[in-house]
Design a protein around this motif. Structure first.
Motif, PDB file in Angstrom:
ATOM      1  N   VAL A  57      -1.558  11.971  -5.696  1.00  0.00           N
ATOM      2  CA  VAL A  57      -0.654  10.973  -5.117  1.00  0.00           C
ATOM      3  C   VAL A  57      -0.348  11.323  -3.659  1.00  0.00           C
ATOM      4  CG1 VAL A  57       1.735  10.099  -5.208  1.00  0.00           C
ATOM      5  CG2 VAL A  57       0.355  10.229  -7.298  1.00  0.00           C
ATOM      6  N   GLU A  58      -0.101  12.588  -3.390  1.00  0.00           N
ATOM      7  CA  GLU A  58       0.210  13.020  -2.022  1.00  0.00           C
ATOM      8  C   GLU A  58      -0.993  12.838  -1.097  1.00  0.00           C
ATOM      9  OE1 GLU A  58       2.467  14.325   1.159  1.00  0.00           O
ATOM     10  OE2 GLU A  58       3.053  13.597  -0.816  1.00  0.00           O
ATOM     11  N   ASN A  59      -2.186  13.174  -1.573  1.00  0.00           N
ATOM     12  CA  ASN A  59      -3.397  12.980  -0.767  1.00  0.00           C
ATOM     13  C   ASN A  59      -3.591  11.505  -0.447  1.00  0.00           C
ATOM     14  OD1 ASN A  59      -3.989  15.682  -0.707  1.00  0.00           O
ATOM     15  ND2 ASN A  59      -5.533  15.575  -2.320  1.00  0.00           N
ATOM     16  N   GLU A  60      -3.369  10.644  -1.408  1.00  0.00           N
ATOM     17  CA  GLU A  60      -3.506   9.199  -1.201  1.00  0.00           C
ATOM     18  C   GLU A  60      -2.483   8.702  -0.180  1.00  0.00           C
ATOM     19  OE1 GLU A  60      -5.019   5.483  -1.273  1.00  0.00           O
ATOM     20  OE2 GLU A  60      -5.890   7.285  -2.151  1.00  0.00           O
ATOM     21  N   ARG A  61      -1.262   9.212  -0.264  1.00  0.00           N
ATOM     22  CA  ARG A  61      -0.225   8.828   0.690  1.00  0.00           C
ATOM     23  C   ARG A  61      -0.631   9.234   2.107  1.00  0.00           C
ATOM     24  NH1 ARG A  61       3.034  10.731   3.869  1.00  0.00           N
ATOM     25  NH2 ARG A  61       2.650  12.877   3.256  1.00  0.00           N
ATOM     26  N   ARG A  62      -1.168  10.458   2.271  1.00  0.00           N
ATOM     27  CA  ARG A  62      -1.597  10.925   3.597  1.00  0.00           C
ATOM     28  C   ARG A  62      -2.768  10.102   4.128  1.00  0.00           C
ATOM     29  NH1 ARG A  62      -0.802  15.954   1.650  1.00  0.00           N
ATOM     30  NH2 ARG A  62      -2.999  16.417   1.416  1.00  0.00           N
ATOM     31  N   ARG A  63      -3.722   9.766   3.248  1.00  0.00           N
ATOM     32  CA  ARG A  63      -4.863   8.945   3.678  1.00  0.00           C
ATOM     33  C   ARG A  63      -4.393   7.575   4.162  1.00  0.00           C
ATOM     34  NH1 ARG A  63      -7.630  11.800  -0.461  1.00  0.00           N
ATOM     35  NH2 ARG A  63      -6.945  10.373  -2.091  1.00  0.00           N
ATOM     36  N   LYS A  64      -3.469   6.985   3.421  1.00  0.00           N
ATOM     37  CA  LYS A  64      -2.937   5.673   3.794  1.00  0.00           C
ATOM     38  C   LYS A  64      -2.186   5.761   5.125  1.00  0.00           C
ATOM     39  CE  LYS A  64      -0.148   1.877   2.049  1.00  0.00           C
ATOM     40  NZ  LYS A  64       0.708   1.389   0.970  1.00  0.00           N
ATOM     41  N   GLU A  65      -1.382   6.784   5.274  1.00  0.00           N
ATOM     42  CA  GLU A  65      -0.629   6.988   6.512  1.00  0.00           C
ATOM     43  C   GLU A  65      -1.577   7.162   7.699  1.00  0.00           C
ATOM     44  OE1 GLU A  65       1.739  10.779   7.482  1.00  0.00           O
ATOM     45  OE2 GLU A  65       3.195   9.447   6.489  1.00  0.00           O
ATOM     46  N   MET A  66      -2.648   7.915   7.515  1.00  0.00           N
ATOM     47  CA  MET A  66      -3.620   8.141   8.593  1.00  0.00           C
ATOM     48  C   MET A  66      -4.345   6.847   8.932  1.00  0.00           C
ATOM     49  SD  MET A  66      -4.965  10.260  10.722  1.00  0.00           S
ATOM     50  CE  MET A  66      -4.641  11.888  10.111  1.00  0.00           C
ATOM     51  N   ALA A  67      -4.724   6.084   7.925  1.00  0.00           N
ATOM     52  CA  ALA A  67      -5.410   4.799   8.165  1.00  0.00           C
ATOM     53  C   ALA A  67      -4.502   3.852   8.947  1.00  0.00           C
ATOM     54  CB  ALA A  67      -5.834   4.174   6.839  1.00  0.00           C
ATOM     55  N   GLU A  68      -3.227   3.810   8.579  1.00  0.00           N
ATOM     56  CA  GLU A  68      -2.280   2.939   9.289  1.00  0.00           C
ATOM     57  C   GLU A  68      -2.077   3.415  10.721  1.00  0.00           C
ATOM     58  OE1 GLU A  68       1.146   2.952   6.741  1.00  0.00           O
ATOM     59  OE2 GLU A  68       0.205   1.640   5.265  1.00  0.00           O
ATOM     60  N   ALA A  69      -2.041   4.728  10.917  1.00  0.00           N
ATOM     61  CA  ALA A  69      -1.873   5.261  12.270  1.00  0.00           C
ATOM     62  C   ALA A  69      -3.075   4.942  13.148  1.00  0.00           C
ATOM     63  CB  ALA A  69      -1.665   6.791  12.199  1.00  0.00           C
ATOM     64  N   LEU A  70      -4.238   4.846  12.525  1.00  0.00           N
ATOM     65  CA  LEU A  70      -5.450   4.537  13.279  1.00  0.00           C
ATOM     66  C   LEU A  70      -5.650   3.026  13.428  1.00  0.00           C
ATOM     67  CD1 LEU A  70      -7.865   7.159  11.709  1.00  0.00           C
ATOM     68  CD2 LEU A  70      -6.804   7.219  13.980  1.00  0.00           C
ATOM     69  N   GLY A  71      -4.704   2.249  12.883  1.00  0.00           N
ATOM     70  CA  GLY A  71      -4.741   0.806  13.030  1.00  0.00           C
ATOM     71  C   GLY A  71      -5.670   0.110  12.054  1.00  0.00           C
ATOM     72  N   GLY A  72      -6.115   0.841  11.059  1.00  0.00           N
ATOM     73  CA  GLY A  72      -7.021   0.246  10.076  1.00  0.00           C
ATOM     74  C   GLY A  72      -6.327   0.019   8.759  1.00  0.00           C
ATOM     75  N   SER A  73      -7.070  -0.525   7.854  1.00  0.00           N
ATOM     76  CA  SER A  73      -6.565  -0.757   6.510  1.00  0.00           C
ATOM     77  C   SER A  73      -7.165   0.285   5.603  1.00  0.00           C
ATOM     78  CB  SER A  73      -6.960  -2.154   6.021  1.00  0.00           C
ATOM     79  OG  SER A  73      -6.609  -2.281   4.665  1.00  0.00           O
ATOM     80  N   HIS A  74      -6.364   0.822   4.700  1.00  0.00           N
ATOM     81  CA  HIS A  74      -6.823   1.856   3.767  1.00  0.00           C
ATOM     82  C   HIS A  74      -7.670   1.268   2.658  1.00  0.00           C
ATOM     83  CE1 HIS A  74      -6.936   5.408   1.345  1.00  0.00           C
ATOM     84  NE2 HIS A  74      -6.371   4.760   0.354  1.00  0.00           N
ATOM     85  N   ASP A  75      -7.401   0.025   2.291  1.00  0.00           N
ATOM     86  CA  ASP A  75      -8.078  -0.576   1.134  1.00  0.00           C
ATOM     87  C   ASP A  75      -9.486  -0.931   1.408  1.00  0.00           C
ATOM     88  OD1 ASP A  75      -5.727  -0.370  -0.300  1.00  0.00           O
ATOM     89  OD2 ASP A  75      -5.000  -2.291   0.488  1.00  0.00           O
TER      90      ASP A  75
END
Length: 111
Positions: A93-111
């Motif tokens: 769960v924590e790894n997924e949260r970090r991946r999503k946060e990084m994707a949002e910071a890079l202006g992309g979508s995680h999905d």
């Protein structure tokens, strides 16, 4: 592996989920997040004397648990019959949260 040194070098003194270096990193990154949340609650964001996840990983794995194992002690799961959290699920769960946060910071979508 019939010597203490062989036992230590094999990593068998560590719980299974901590034997892989990359899995260790995930655990210590999670612990860093827990530390961050506690700091924000108690000291208004002042990291002051806090420890970063890399230093915590090296100290815990390479020093503390190594020395304890050399003296016959190991970290093990509790035998108490309580509804403990699942460490693998927590880290996932924590790894997924970090991946999503990084994707949002890079202006992309995680999905």
């Amino acid at each position: 592996m019939n010597t203490v040194q062989g036992y230590l070098e094999s990593g068998m003194h560590l719980p299974r989920f901590m034997r892989d270096f990359h899995d260790q990193k995930d655990i210590f990154k999670f612990l860093d997040e827990v530390q961050e949340r506690n700091i924000e609650k108690s000291r208004n964001g002042d990291r002051g004397d806090s420890v970063n996840w890399r230093t915590a990983q090296v100290y815990t794995i390479d020093i503390f648990l190594w020395v304890m194992a050399r003296h016959g002690y190991t970290l093990q799961r509790s035998r108490k019959k309580l509804p403990f959290s699942d460490i693998d699920r927590t880290i996932e769960v924590e790894n997924e949260r970090r991946r999503k946060e990084m994707a949002e910071a890079l202006g992309g979508s995680h999905d």
